[in-house]
Design an enzyme around this catalytic site. Sequence first.
Site, PDB file in Angstrom:
ATOM      1  N   CYS A  60       0.808  -1.230   0.000  1.00  0.00           N
ATOM      2  CA  CYS A  60       0.000   0.000   0.000  1.00  0.00           C
ATOM      3  C   CYS A  60       0.833   1.270   0.000  1.00  0.00           C
ATOM      4  CB  CYS A  60      -0.917   0.027   1.225  1.00  0.00           C
ATOM      5  SG  CYS A  60      -2.044  -1.353   1.360  1.00  0.00           S
TER       6      CYS A  60
ATOM      7  N   ASP B 202      -4.338   0.696  -5.569  1.00  0.00           N
ATOM      8  CA  ASP B 202      -2.908   0.760  -5.204  1.00  0.00           C
ATOM      9  C   ASP B 202      -2.189  -0.556  -5.509  1.00  0.00           C
ATOM     10  OD1 ASP B 202      -4.098  -0.688  -3.159  1.00  0.00           O
ATOM     11  OD2 ASP B 202      -3.049   0.367  -1.539  1.00  0.00           O
TER      12      ASP B 202
END
Lengths: 507, 507
Positions: free
Chosen positions: A54, A309
């Site tokens: 992330c 992401d």
Amino acid sequence: MPGGRPNVLFIMTDQMRADCMSCAGHPVVRTPHLDELAGSGVLFRRAYVQSAVCGPSRMCFYTGRYPHANRSPWNEVPLPADEKTMGHYFSDGGYRAALCGKTHYTPDPLDDPLVQPAEGIRRATLAGLETWELNDGRGEGWLDHLRSAGYPEEVVRDPFHVDVPADADRDHAAYPTRFRREDSDTAFMTDRAMAFMDDAGETPWFLHLSYFKPHLPIVAPYPYNALYDPADSPAPNRSAEELARPHPFHVPFRIERKGVEYDDEAVWRQRRATYYGLITEIDDQLGRLFRFMKDRGLWEDTLIIFTSDHGEYVGDHWMFEKELFYDEAYNVPFIVRDPRSCADGTRGAAMDDFVESLDVLPTCMDVCGLGGPGGPDAPAVLQGRSLVPLLRGERPDDWRAEVYADWDFRFYWTPKKLGIPPERCRGWMVRDDRFKYWHFNGMPDVLFDLEADPGELRNAAGDPRYAGVIQDLRVRLMDWRMSNEDVSRVAWTYERRPGFGRNPFVA
Amino acid sequence: MPGGRPNVLFIMTDQMRADCMSCAGHPVVRTPHLDELAGSGVLFRRAYVQSAVCGPSRMCFYTGRYPHANRSPWNEVPLPADEKTMGHYFSDGGYRAALCGKTHYTPDPLDDPLVQPAEGIRRATLAGLETWELNDGRGEGWLDHLRSAGYPEEVVRDPFHVDVPADADRDHAAYPTRFRREDSDTAFMTDRAMAFMDDAGETPWFLHLSYFKPHLPIVAPYPYNALYDPADSPAPNRSAEELARPHPFHVPFRIERKGVEYDDEAVWRQRRATYYGLITEIDDQLGRLFRFMKDRGLWEDTLIIFTSDHGEYVGDHWMFEKELFYDEAYNVPFIVRDPRSCADGTRGAAMDDFVESLDVLPTCMDVCGLGGPGGPDAPAVLQGRSLVPLLRGERPDDWRAEVYADWDFRFYWTPKKLGIPPERCRGWMVRDDRFKYWHFNGMPDVLFDLEADPGELRNAAGDPRYAGVIQDLRVRLMDWRMSNEDVSRVAWTYERRPGFGRNPFVA
């Protein structure tokens, strides 16, 4: 458009795979509103993130630079204060630039506290974005909303806990959350995005709407927990050979990252179904948002980019989560809707040109007149490319032939288990039309021939027929690194000292 | 030693080759005082700088980090303000850390003005060193000295101009400077170093004594201009084959860097002789300094390191100056005298273990009790190794097997001439016991088999017998880069978050 400049709505989901949209051909998941977005924009089918974790993936999107250049190659690693982000570029450009949702941004403890605006570098508080609403997992704003909606404190304290019957024989992903769909983090963040658009009024705005889902825990509010039948879940992309002849990293890593749970058929069937439900939940909320924008006259004034992401294995390659360099983790959904008439010719197109996460920032800057790469306002530090030529239906001859990724894995248990010292915990990946190559510092190579093996199931690195291919890919990895050093100060110097490198034949 | 901690005298010359000392076996140049230093310390014969350009080489010495990590890979490229230097480490450690001479340091215009001492990072003013005396070419202090010594203003304005007779048929390097030997920059800086030692008194000190010579212009005060007979100058290390089958970069580059002048025998003979004279001038001044230190009782209290920021071709490989990756440019003189008794066993030794410029800082910190690499005070950002084990006569089994270098050449005319865009102007070099390999982004490889070709005169990269060697060296270059990322914030995070990477088998 206010002042002739489009607004920007940069939507990011967390841990959503590229294949999980109807418009991408998924056999189960339904995403009518994303399909509508793709139908009036462009679907890029080969968009890749530069990290599948992330934090670092987001820092690439935000800075337009590779992990080694922005120096934040893993979660919680601070983004250096001298890194400019989309928040800085857009607020410097006269936009109201705001965050609504997740960033995974860590401020720089090695930072100096003050600012030299003359040089355009400033403290990167929340990556330079105004914090309209923050939710890095359990945002206070959402929890306050749950409270004021009347949920008991135990729900607020642990909103993703699901009540499971004592005699339950199904995975907990089958059961609904204790909050209702209209109070979910996804719904709340959508409400907040609409409130921001009203609040911004006539000021041109850049909104980063960043959903926390379908990131684990894989639990969804009713009806999304039960929207899809586990019996319909497509089987994971995995082979017995992967377990029989595993890469040395794979064995402990799938234990560490709980891939083992997905060996159980009931588990992957249910979790896939609930994962799809979470995606349709997002899609429903986006439908609400898009209607709102059309009602407010914003639809034709706003550049919309939708992406994630990184992806998620949900059992592919016997793995859970998103690390390692397989396509299920690195290939992300990517839709761009440029409202300008110059993009009319490509509406509804699906393109297979390689896109990197680094392209989002230059694209937004280009569409908004803040300068594309090479332009006066976009410094040489940007390592991505504007997608505007592709949106206009022009394919530059020198469009990239490959994508790259970079992973610092020192923070895991697996390298400790394998005795790999922290400084060697680094992997690089290059993927072109035909091949994908992973190079690990001191661990065996991984090569997939995507023509013969599109599922990345047979490591061909030991096959002598591919020795030349690996040599070529190594040189490309080296040249990639050489071409993408962190040149912040080099570029600064180069641009200001035209006297360097004078022609010796001129007096 | 004051407080039991040695002082540090870190002496650097500019553009001095490793072979130009009598103790290194040079047939012409005489360096009795360097020989004495080597006789009571250790001469490292295979010490390499990581860049052969003044600024970046020095930034490697100062930070203990490779050019890509400290992000200052060429002259005038600012050293980022978050880079800690030897000045910071030693002043933080209670030393008076000062500069006497040249740094080629450029402060960071992207810096924030203030400081967070809690994190130990501070503004790197003059690379963290107190400016006792500065001379980045024409230091004001030295020019004032010339003025007060009575030289006319025209000499002060252009001190390295030499008067050459109208009918001169010799190279200008044959003629003496207009300043006398006792007023040269080398003599002046030596005086200032002695004044510093007196000024420091009992405070432990770290002095970076940094001579500007034998850097060009190759002109010397009498008698050094005439100390050596040009007839004795050894012929340049070069071959007709180098010109007949040149690397594409070599042709324009030797024009740009004036290597062509050295095609003339009279030129190389004279310039070599004067170059040697400048080295003996430095040696004479060091003799004066060493006597002073012995008189003051400092000789046995002081760690002395003598080296150079890079070498000089003076005609080797048909080149002048120091770029490209040949040994004449990257192999530097390197003598360490550790005054402590633990180093008595190696006094007078000459060692062939590979040393990198990055080792100076960890060595100084180790000797002075500021912590070697891996110790509590030496953060993971240091990429060199302490030489103390070698000075003690212990050779660690894992001592490095190769050295690396890194060159950003975008600032020259040659890449413009060749049409190489700035972002591709990068070369990497690895040299081990047997081979040296240069990799350029998009230009042909260079490989030397140093066993068969110790002079680096025949590029073996095209020879199929070496294909496997090149593959191996490429992997080592990749792994070197992976192992030496700029991990400032990664290490910061890693050290503070032991909870990462927990064993999944422990509840």
